[in-house]
Each structure stands twice: as C-alpha cells, then as structure tokens.
Design a protein around this motif. Structure first.
Motif, PDB file in Angstrom:
ATOM      1  N   CYS A 241      52.848  30.423   8.917  1.00 18.84           N
ATOM      2  CA  CYS A 241      52.844  29.018   8.491  1.00 18.84           C
ATOM      3  C   CYS A 241      52.587  28.126   9.696  1.00 18.84           C
ATOM      4  O   CYS A 241      53.298  28.229  10.698  1.00 18.84           O
ATOM      5  N   CYS A 244      56.065  25.884  10.316  1.00 25.00           N
ATOM      6  CA  CYS A 244      57.362  26.403  10.768  1.00 25.00           C
ATOM      7  C   CYS A 244      57.297  27.790  11.376  1.00 25.00           C
ATOM      8  O   CYS A 244      58.293  28.279  11.911  1.00 25.00           O
ATOM      9  N   CYS A 261      55.464  29.062   1.580  1.00 20.54           N
ATOM     10  CA  CYS A 261      56.126  29.404   2.840  1.00 20.54           C
ATOM     11  C   CYS A 261      57.628  29.429   2.610  1.00 20.54           C
ATOM     12  O   CYS A 261      58.215  28.378   2.310  1.00 20.54           O
ATOM     13  N   CYS A 264      59.478  26.774   4.848  1.00 18.59           N
ATOM     14  CA  CYS A 264      59.337  25.357   4.490  1.00 18.59           C
ATOM     15  C   CYS A 264      59.850  25.053   3.090  1.00 18.59           C
ATOM     16  O   CYS A 264      60.306  23.945   2.823  1.00 18.59           O
TER      17      CYS A 264
HETATM   18 ZN   LIG Z   1      56.523  26.898   6.843  1.00 18.58          ZN
END
Ligand SMILES: [Zn+2]
Length: 281
Positions: A241, A244, A261, A264
C-alpha cells in the motif's frame, strides 16, 4: 469495465474529433451488439453528429433527434482510426462490434475483447428508453449531499455495493469503488447506512475528479494503461500500500474480486473470502 473517468476521457476525445462530421456508414461486426431495431442502424448514415456525451458509464453519440447509446460492459472499448479501414467487416470474427465510418475518412469502433459479448449499442429517439439510462441515478460527480446521504441511509447493503449500484449513483464500478473506499479508509463490507456520508462524498469527488483529470486529454489507446497506473489498490493484491505499507489484500466472489488495504481500511483484519473458505472446508 470503463467507469466514469475513462468514459469522460473517451467522450472528450471523440467530441473533439467527430462533432460536425457526418456518418457515411455503420458496419456491424457482432450481431448481438445491436439492441434496437427501430429505427434501423442505417438511419444514421448521412446524419451529422451534433454532440457526444456520457450518462453513467454509457457513451452517447448524438444526432438531431436520435441518440446512439454505447455501453462498453466489462471488456468493451473505443478504438479510433484516423483512416478507418474501408474493407468489409467480417461478422463474428473478433473484437469488432460496431464500426462507424465518417465523411472525413476517420472512424471509430466499439470493440469487445474475450468471448462474452455484453457490449451494446442502442439507436433511440428517446435515450431514457434504454434501461441503463432511464434507471440511472444521479451522476457520481454531481450527486448532491442530500441525495448521497439518502442513498446510503436507505440501504441495507454494504458500502461497496451501494457505490456500484447504478440506480443509486451512476458512473462507478469495481475499480473506482475500491479506490474510493481505500482513500476514505473504509472497509468495503461496512454497512452503508452507518457511513459518514459527507466525508465519503468529498473523498468520492476527489478520487473521481483526480482520475478524470489525469485521463481527460489522452487518446483512447492510452487511457486504459494510464488508468491502471493511477490505481492504488484495485488490481494490486500482494503489492505494498502506498499509504501505509501494508500488503494489499483481495476478496474473490462469484466471477470477480475486490482489493483493499487491511492497514488503511479494516484495522489489519482480513476480510472473509467466501469462495476460498468453501474450498478449504
Ligand atoms: Zn494502506
């Protein structure tokens, strides 16, 4: 499947090329693509194209009093020819669904990859006769706060399902719903009725607006690759991702899949992949 940002790019390109030009011929390469018989397709021969527009995920070529509504389905696309091949079209022999010849010598195809033929063309005097147009909800770029809040509050579905429901919000499909929910840090399985509608609306406008801006000046042949490059989670299971650093995950169901994700969107929780669960039991 082409969604709002890509169809807007196709509309913008086509508008710059064909408005004011005349159609000389329309060749059908796939009989099933044509969904209407009256007026016959030949009726557009000799007509001047007055505009090109979009409703939801459909592209509409406009004439005085007639609309040619083109729906791309999952694997359909628009192919532009500065010099359209003049030879006859072989029926049922490939991706070509419909070829339009213009007086300028240019032309364009509605093509569809694969064996499933779901792209469609309808020639109508009233575009709302096409169910996808007549039943379409407010456009995703112009839906107002009250309409959006009502669509979410009245639903018993998951938020991903609501974003893709063309009768509630027109223009979003599997790819951009994944992107919008990632940007909004929402689980695709979150119940729609519990979502902060104003915050999601703002994110939705931003994601779609940025995607549209990045594609709008490109020729059709370059739009698909540019769309893929701009996606952060959709189609990127197993990748990192960009927000993050978590590994992007996937849920498969029926004949498609969604990506999200865990870092997230779901507090690191893995969403159940029901098809895989069944296989493991
Ligand atoms: Zn993420």
């Amino acid at each position: 499947m082409p969604e709002l940002p890509e169809v807007d790019a196709l509309v913008s390109f086509l508008r710059s090329k064909v408005v004011g030009d005349f159609i000389t011929r329309a060749d059908v390469g796939e009989l099933s693509i044509l969904k209407t018989a009256d007026p016959p397709l030949e009726a557009i021969s000799g007509l001047e194209i007055s505009g090109v527009s979009r409703v939801g995920k459909a592209l509409i070529v406009e004439f005085d009093g007639l609309d040619l509504v083109c729906r791309f389905a999952r694997a359909g696309w628009l192919v532009w020819h500065e010099d359209v091949p003049a030879g006859p079209v072989k029926m049922g022999k490939g991706p070509l669904g419909l070829r339009i010849h213009l007086a300028s010598g240019a032309g364009f195809d509605l093509s569809e990859a694969g064996t499933k033929k779901n792209a469609s063309v309808s020639l109508v005097s009233d575009r709302t006769e096409v169910p996808a147009i007549g039943n379409a909800g407010p456009d995703a770029l112009t839906i107002d706060e009250d309409q959006f809040a009502a669509a979410l509050a009245d639903s018993t579905s998951r938020i991903k399902t609501v974003l893709e429901d063309q009768q509630l919000i027109a223009g979003i499909g599997n790819a951009y719903s994944d992107e919008i929910l990632h940007a909004a840090k929402l689980s695709p399985f979150a119940p729609a009725s519990g979502v902060d509608a104003p915050a999601l609306l703002e994110t939705m406008r931003k994601v779609l607006g940025q995607a549209r801006d990045s594609l709008i000046d490109l020729p059709p042949a370059k739009v698909k690759a540019a769309k893929k490059r701009g996606l952060q989670v959709h189609g990127r299971a197993g990748e990192t991702c960009p927000v993050c650093g978590s590994t992007i995950a996937e849920v498969s169901y029926a004949d498609k899949s969604l990506q999200y994700c865990p870092g997230c969107q779901t507090g690191e929780k893995k969403l159940s992949d029901r098809r895989m669960d069944r296989l493991l039991k």
